[in-house]
Scaffold this motif. Sequence first.
Motif, PDB file in Angstrom:
ATOM      1  N   TYR A   6       3.958 -19.081  27.170  1.00 29.33           N
ATOM      2  CA  TYR A   6       2.809 -19.681  26.480  1.00 29.33           C
ATOM      3  C   TYR A   6       2.935 -19.601  24.956  1.00 29.33           C
ATOM      4  CZ  TYR A   6       0.815 -15.126  25.275  1.00 29.33           C
ATOM      5  OH  TYR A   6       0.608 -13.884  24.735  1.00 29.33           O
ATOM      6  N   ILE A   7       3.835 -18.748  24.440  1.00 30.59           N
ATOM      7  CA  ILE A   7       3.992 -18.643  22.977  1.00 30.59           C
ATOM      8  C   ILE A   7       5.315 -19.242  22.515  1.00 30.59           C
ATOM      9  CG2 ILE A   7       2.500 -16.626  22.689  1.00 30.59           C
ATOM     10  CD1 ILE A   7       5.188 -14.993  22.505  1.00 30.59           C
ATOM     11  N   LYS A   8       5.901 -20.103  23.330  1.00 30.49           N
ATOM     12  CA  LYS A   8       7.187 -20.696  22.966  1.00 30.49           C
ATOM     13  C   LYS A   8       7.126 -21.399  21.615  1.00 30.49           C
ATOM     14  CE  LYS A   8      10.947 -23.506  24.796  1.00 30.49           C
ATOM     15  NZ  LYS A   8      11.441 -24.291  25.969  1.00 30.49           N
ATOM     16  N   ASN A   9       6.008 -22.011  21.317  1.00 31.38           N
ATOM     17  CA  ASN A   9       5.834 -22.741  20.057  1.00 31.38           C
ATOM     18  C   ASN A   9       4.828 -22.083  19.129  1.00 31.38           C
ATOM     19  OD1 ASN A   9       7.600 -25.005  20.806  1.00 31.38           O
ATOM     20  ND2 ASN A   9       5.997 -25.489  22.298  1.00 31.38           N
ATOM     21  N   ALA A  20       9.835 -16.265  10.811  1.00 28.42           N
ATOM     22  CA  ALA A  20      11.002 -16.128   9.934  1.00 28.42           C
ATOM     23  C   ALA A  20      12.269 -16.618  10.624  1.00 28.42           C
ATOM     24  CB  ALA A  20      11.162 -14.673   9.497  1.00 28.42           C
ATOM     25  N   TYR A  21      12.452 -16.267  11.913  1.00 28.01           N
ATOM     26  CA  TYR A  21      13.622 -16.729  12.663  1.00 28.01           C
ATOM     27  C   TYR A  21      13.625 -18.251  12.765  1.00 28.01           C
ATOM     28  CZ  TYR A  21      15.670 -12.371  14.484  1.00 28.01           C
ATOM     29  OH  TYR A  21      16.324 -11.178  14.612  1.00 28.01           O
ATOM     30  N   THR A  22      12.455 -18.841  13.041  1.00 32.36           N
ATOM     31  CA  THR A  22      12.366 -20.293  13.164  1.00 32.36           C
ATOM     32  C   THR A  22      12.688 -20.973  11.854  1.00 32.36           C
ATOM     33  OG1 THR A  22      10.674 -20.051  14.882  1.00 32.36           O
ATOM     34  CG2 THR A  22      10.856 -22.203  13.831  1.00 32.36           C
ATOM     35  N   GLU A  23      12.180 -20.432  10.756  1.00 34.02           N
ATOM     36  CA  GLU A  23      12.456 -21.009   9.443  1.00 34.02           C
ATOM     37  C   GLU A  23      13.945 -20.917   9.100  1.00 34.02           C
ATOM     38  OE1 GLU A  23      10.517 -22.671   7.539  1.00 34.02           O
ATOM     39  OE2 GLU A  23       8.522 -22.270   8.337  1.00 34.02           O
ATOM     40  N   LYS A  24      14.585 -19.815   9.473  1.00 39.17           N
ATOM     41  CA  LYS A  24      15.998 -19.621   9.132  1.00 39.17           C
ATOM     42  C   LYS A  24      16.944 -20.417  10.022  1.00 39.17           C
ATOM     43  CE  LYS A  24      19.533 -16.025   8.467  1.00 39.17           C
ATOM     44  NZ  LYS A  24      19.898 -16.440   7.091  1.00 39.17           N
ATOM     45  N   TYR A  25      16.708 -20.376  11.353  1.00 36.21           N
ATOM     46  CA  TYR A  25      17.671 -20.936  12.295  1.00 36.21           C
ATOM     47  C   TYR A  25      17.228 -22.250  12.940  1.00 36.21           C
ATOM     48  CZ  TYR A  25      19.571 -16.247  11.873  1.00 36.21           C
ATOM     49  OH  TYR A  25      20.074 -15.077  11.375  1.00 36.21           O
ATOM     50  N   GLY A  26      15.927 -22.564  12.830  1.00 34.57           N
ATOM     51  CA  GLY A  26      15.423 -23.768  13.472  1.00 34.57           C
ATOM     52  C   GLY A  26      15.217 -23.596  14.963  1.00 34.57           C
ATOM     53  N   ILE A  27      15.464 -22.402  15.464  1.00 38.71           N
ATOM     54  CA  ILE A  27      15.315 -22.076  16.875  1.00 38.71           C
ATOM     55  C   ILE A  27      15.129 -20.571  16.999  1.00 38.71           C
ATOM     56  CG2 ILE A  27      17.813 -21.768  17.227  1.00 38.71           C
ATOM     57  CD1 ILE A  27      17.466 -22.988  20.025  1.00 38.71           C
ATOM     58  N   ARG A  28      14.446 -20.138  18.060  1.00 44.03           N
ATOM     59  CA  ARG A  28      14.312 -18.701  18.301  1.00 44.03           C
ATOM     60  C   ARG A  28      14.255 -18.449  19.797  1.00 44.03           C
ATOM     61  NH1 ARG A  28       9.055 -16.943  19.703  1.00 44.03           N
ATOM     62  NH2 ARG A  28       7.439 -18.544  19.389  1.00 44.03           N
ATOM     63  N   ASP A  29      14.612 -17.253  20.190  1.00 40.21           N
ATOM     64  CA  ASP A  29      14.484 -16.825  21.576  1.00 40.21           C
ATOM     65  C   ASP A  29      13.084 -16.239  21.730  1.00 40.21           C
ATOM     66  OD1 ASP A  29      14.611 -15.704  24.083  1.00 40.21           O
ATOM     67  OD2 ASP A  29      16.584 -14.798  23.812  1.00 40.21           O
ATOM     68  N   HIS A  30      12.193 -17.002  22.367  1.00 40.58           N
ATOM     69  CA  HIS A  30      10.802 -16.562  22.481  1.00 40.58           C
ATOM     70  C   HIS A  30      10.618 -15.493  23.543  1.00 40.58           C
ATOM     71  CE1 HIS A  30      11.207 -19.469  25.743  1.00 40.58           C
ATOM     72  NE2 HIS A  30      10.166 -18.896  26.319  1.00 40.58           N
ATOM     73  N   GLY A  89      10.435 -12.326  24.603  1.00 37.58           N
ATOM     74  CA  GLY A  89      10.377 -10.957  24.109  1.00 37.58           C
ATOM     75  C   GLY A  89      10.907 -10.768  22.712  1.00 37.58           C
ATOM     76  N   GLY A  90      11.175 -11.861  22.019  1.00 37.66           N
ATOM     77  CA  GLY A  90      11.658 -11.755  20.645  1.00 37.66           C
ATOM     78  C   GLY A  90      13.165 -11.808  20.497  1.00 37.66           C
ATOM     79  N   GLY A  91      13.905 -11.832  21.625  1.00 38.44           N
ATOM     80  CA  GLY A  91      15.360 -11.928  21.527  1.00 38.44           C
ATOM     81  C   GLY A  91      15.973 -10.768  20.773  1.00 38.44           C
ATOM     82  N   ARG A  92      16.722 -11.068  19.723  1.00 41.43           N
ATOM     83  CA  ARG A  92      17.384 -10.037  18.926  1.00 41.43           C
ATOM     84  C   ARG A  92      16.406  -9.244  18.071  1.00 41.43           C
ATOM     85  NH1 ARG A  92      21.864  -7.559  19.315  1.00 41.43           N
ATOM     86  NH2 ARG A  92      22.571  -7.718  17.170  1.00 41.43           N
ATOM     87  N   SER A  93      15.220  -9.803  17.807  1.00 40.88           N
ATOM     88  CA  SER A  93      14.253  -9.086  16.974  1.00 40.88           C
ATOM     89  C   SER A  93      13.452  -8.065  17.783  1.00 40.88           C
ATOM     90  CB  SER A  93      13.287 -10.079  16.310  1.00 40.88           C
ATOM     91  OG  SER A  93      12.458 -10.708  17.265  1.00 40.88           O
TER      92      SER A  93
END
Length: 364
Positions: free
Chosen positions: A97-100, A110-120, A122-126
């Motif tokens: 539900y928080i994919k976007n 910050a991840y989205t701004e830097k990479y244009g994509i993120r692993d939603h 659980g936060g992935g690497r963050s």
Amino acid sequence: MPGNSFGHSFRITTWGESHGKALGVVVDGVPAGLELSEEDVQKDLDRRRPGQSEVSTPRSESDSVEILSGVIDGITTGMPVSMMVWNKNAKSSAYDYIKNIPRPGHADLAYTEKYGIRDHRGGGRSSGRETIGRVAGGAVARKLLSQKGIEVFAHVIKLGGVKAKPLSFEEIRSNVDSNVVRCADPQAAEKMLEQVNKARSEGDSIGGIVEIIATGVPAGLGEPVFGKLDADIACAMMGIGAVKGVEIGAGFECAGMKGSQMNDPIILNNGKVTPSNNNAGGITGGISTGMPVVCRIAVKPTPSISKSQKSVDMAEMKEIDVEIHGRHDPTIPPRMVPVAESMMALVLADHMIRSERIGPDSLL
């Protein structure tokens, strides 16, 4: 994506995501001849793993480590030591539900701004789960340091506004793991736990302060300009997610002290020239003095809370109210203890090798 490695002569590279198949670390620079087993690493991972107490996330993971390379017959070969932990209890659908929707206080935006994509998921690497690699690598560093009588331990000294009383190193070592908040002061620990439970019942979270101590550190580690020991420690600690401040020795209190109060008098102790106090936290001019190295870190409250917060649906570009679901720690400092210990051990092992205090000749 650079920035996944830490260290110089003793270097770790962590990999994996919170909800990926596995996480792990490659440790390069481990001297040949060190006795190392999965049990050596597992005991530190067990202190970090989720689901171990009422103040941690209910996500249940065994975090069983596998050593894949660099060790034969229980002895390191001098080649990279690679270790892996499988994810077995991820529930990624809780994050769909928080994919976007970037979560306030998280690295999502910050991840989205830097990479244009993120692993939603659980936060992935963050995610704090990335620290599995740090703790596994730190266990190797800790084993190295033990060969030279260096010990690293940490404890929670403040949580939810409750502050522990000062204790001796021996009291800290003996009591830190005797309660779930990892505070060596039992009376303060009870009050801290009350604050954790109160915050959880309100759908909120609390932060605190962790103190990290290293004893047996010889004088002479660190460089005088770049590569200062305290600078590298600060870098290591600030590189842990949720850490927002670092101090060495007297730290921020020194701003309100006079030089006559801050300076550690130098005395003769059994024929050895040594500081008599330790406001410097075991480091002056970027170089260790032989006194215990003392560091404290400020850890923010867990950003994942069930209270309603403001955010933006980036798919529809509209402001919304969001509540974070899933399984999260109501407070981070208790589980931060083994992570902070590991980062201190990694820095000290690196500097010991760089100054040729630890090497193959000292192990075989």
